[in-house]
Scaffold this active site. Structure first.
Site, PDB file in Angstrom:
ATOM      1  N   GLU A 221       0.837  -1.202   0.000  1.00 10.80           N
ATOM      2  CA  GLU A 221       0.000   0.000   0.000  1.00 10.80           C
ATOM      3  C   GLU A 221       0.872   1.252   0.000  1.00 10.80           C
ATOM      4  O   GLU A 221       0.624   2.208  -0.736  1.00 10.80           O
ATOM      5  CB  GLU A 221      -0.883   0.027   1.252  1.00 10.80           C
ATOM      6  CG  GLU A 221      -1.942  -1.040   1.293  1.00 10.80           C
ATOM      7  CD  GLU A 221      -2.703  -0.983   2.609  1.00 10.80           C
ATOM      8  OE1 GLU A 221      -3.904  -1.212   2.572  1.00 10.80           O
ATOM      9  OE2 GLU A 221      -2.087  -0.716   3.655  1.00 10.80           O
TER      10      GLU A 221
ATOM     11  N   GLY B 121      -9.902  -8.821   9.089  1.00  5.57           N
ATOM     12  CA  GLY B 121     -10.761  -9.987   8.971  1.00  5.57           C
ATOM     13  C   GLY B 121     -12.196  -9.593   9.266  1.00  5.57           C
ATOM     14  O   GLY B 121     -12.470  -8.843  10.205  1.00  5.57           O
TER      15      GLY B 121
ATOM     16  N   MET C 281      -5.053  -5.564  14.051  1.00  2.00           N
ATOM     17  CA  MET C 281      -4.073  -5.644  15.135  1.00  2.00           C
ATOM     18  C   MET C 281      -3.516  -4.297  15.607  1.00  2.00           C
ATOM     19  O   MET C 281      -2.619  -4.295  16.450  1.00  2.00           O
ATOM     20  CB  MET C 281      -2.912  -6.552  14.712  1.00  2.00           C
ATOM     21  CG  MET C 281      -3.327  -7.986  14.417  1.00  2.00           C
ATOM     22  SD  MET C 281      -1.948  -9.054  13.892  1.00  2.00           S
ATOM     23  CE  MET C 281      -0.996  -9.128  15.415  1.00  2.00           C
TER      24      MET C 281
ATOM     25  N   ASP D 144     -10.383 -11.526   4.521  1.00  4.43           N
ATOM     26  CA  ASP D 144     -10.784 -12.872   4.914  1.00  4.43           C
ATOM     27  C   ASP D 144     -11.894 -12.738   5.949  1.00  4.43           C
ATOM     28  O   ASP D 144     -12.254 -11.636   6.362  1.00  4.43           O
ATOM     29  CB  ASP D 144      -9.592 -13.636   5.502  1.00  4.43           C
ATOM     30  CG  ASP D 144      -8.947 -12.889   6.663  1.00  4.43           C
ATOM     31  OD1 ASP D 144      -9.492 -12.977   7.785  1.00  4.43           O
ATOM     32  OD2 ASP D 144      -7.929 -12.211   6.448  1.00  4.43           O
TER      33      ASP D 144
END
Length: 252
Positions: free
Chosen positions: A21, A87, A193, A217
Site C-alpha cells: 500500500e 478480517g 491488530m 478474509d
C-alpha cells in the site's frame, strides 16, 4: 519549491499496514524525502497538493503506538489516516468489502476483576471513537472509490473495528471473540491488530484519526489463503483510490 516543511498546513499522516500500500503512494509523492526516526522510515512530500507523511505502522498495538507518537510529536501531523486489511466479523461483511471504522475496542483487553472486561484501565472507557468529521470524509471517499473487477458487488460498511495482538485465523476463535463482545454490548464488523492503539494515542493527544480496512478474509481457517495476491490486486488498489479521493476534501 513547496515542501512538507514549508507548506502552510499541518501534514496529514497516512499510516499503512502493508508495504504494498505504501509503495503505491510513495510513487505519487512530489518532492519526496525519506527521514529515519524511531527505527522507522518516514516519507515526506506533497500528494495531491497536500503535505503528507507516509509510514508503515508495523504489526501489533505496541509498534503502532510508537509510530503514532512519532507522527504526532516529531512530525507534528494534524491528522492520521490508517489504511490496511482486516478480517470480517460482521454477518454481512464479506471478503472484498471495505470497513470504515467509527469506533475501536481492544478485544484482548482484560484487567478484570479490577476493571470490567474490555475497559481500558484508568480511562473509564472501553470504546475510543474516530474523529467524526474525518471519518465522514473517509467514508465518502471509500464510496466514491468504487470497486475492483474481482469484487464488483463489494460494499462499504461503517462501524466498530476491534484490535488485538493476535492474528485471528480460526472460525471458532473468531466466533468466540464476537460473542464475548456482543454480550458486552459491542457489535464488531472487523478485526485487525493496530487501530484501537492508534485511536487511544490520538485521543490522548487530541489528534483526528480515521481508519479504513479492506476485508481480506473472514478471520477463519482460510485467512492465510492467497493473502499476498489479495493485497497486491485488491487492498493496495483500494487504499490508493480512497486516499486520492480523500485528500482533496481535507482542509487545513
Amino acid at each position: 519549491m513547496t515542501s512538507v516543511d514549508t507548506f502552510p498546513q499541518a501534514p496529514t499522516a497516512i499510516l499503512s499496514a502493508l508495504a504494498e500500500e505504501q509503495s503505491g503512494l510513495i510513487d505519487l509523492l512530489e518532492n519526496a524525502r525519506r527521514v529515519k526516526h524511531a527505527g522507522r522510515e518516514f516519507w515526506l512530500g506533497i500528494l495531491h497538493g497536500h503535505p503528507v507523511v507516509l509510514v508503515l505502522a508495523r504489526i501489533g498495538k505496541v509498534a503502532a503506538t510508537t509510530t503514532a507518537v512519532a507522527l504526532i510529536e516529531h512530525f507534528k501531523v494534524g491528522r492520521i489516516i490508517f489504511t490496511g486489511v482486516a478480517g470480517g466479523l460482521g454477518e454481512s461483511v464479506n471478503v472484498g468489502d471495505v470497513v470504515v471504522a467509527d469506533s475501536f475496542v481492544q478485544h484482548d483487553m482484560d484487567a478484570s476483576p479490577l476493571f470490567p472486561r474490555y475497559e481500558v484501565p484508568l480511562y473509564g472507557r472501553t470504546v475510543f471513537e474516530s474523529n467524526a468529521a474525518l471519518t465522514a470524509l473517509l467514508h465518502a471517499a471509500a464510496l466514491a472509490a468504487g470497486t475492483v473487477p474481482a469484487y464488483p458487488s463489494a460494499r462499504v460498511h461503517r462501524g466498530l473495528m476491534i484490535s488485538g495482538d493476535r492474528f485471528v485465523c480460526g472460525a471458532q476463535e473468531a466466533a468466540g471473540i464476537r460473542a464475548g463482545l456482543m454480550a458486552a454490548g459491542h457489535t464488531p464488523l472487523a478485526v485487525e491488530m493496530e487501530g484501537a492503539a492508534v485511536a487511544q494515542v490520538c485521543h490522548d493527544y487530541g489528534v483526528a484519526f480515521a481508519s479504513v480496512r479492506t476485508i481480506s478474509d473472514r478471520a477463519d481457517d482460510t485467512a492465510h489463503v492467497d493473502f499476498p495476491a489479495f493485497v497486491a490486486e485488491v487492498a493496495s488498489v483500494y487504499a490508493r483510490a480512497i486516499v486520492e479521493k480523500l485528500l482533496p476534501e481535507i482542509s487545513a
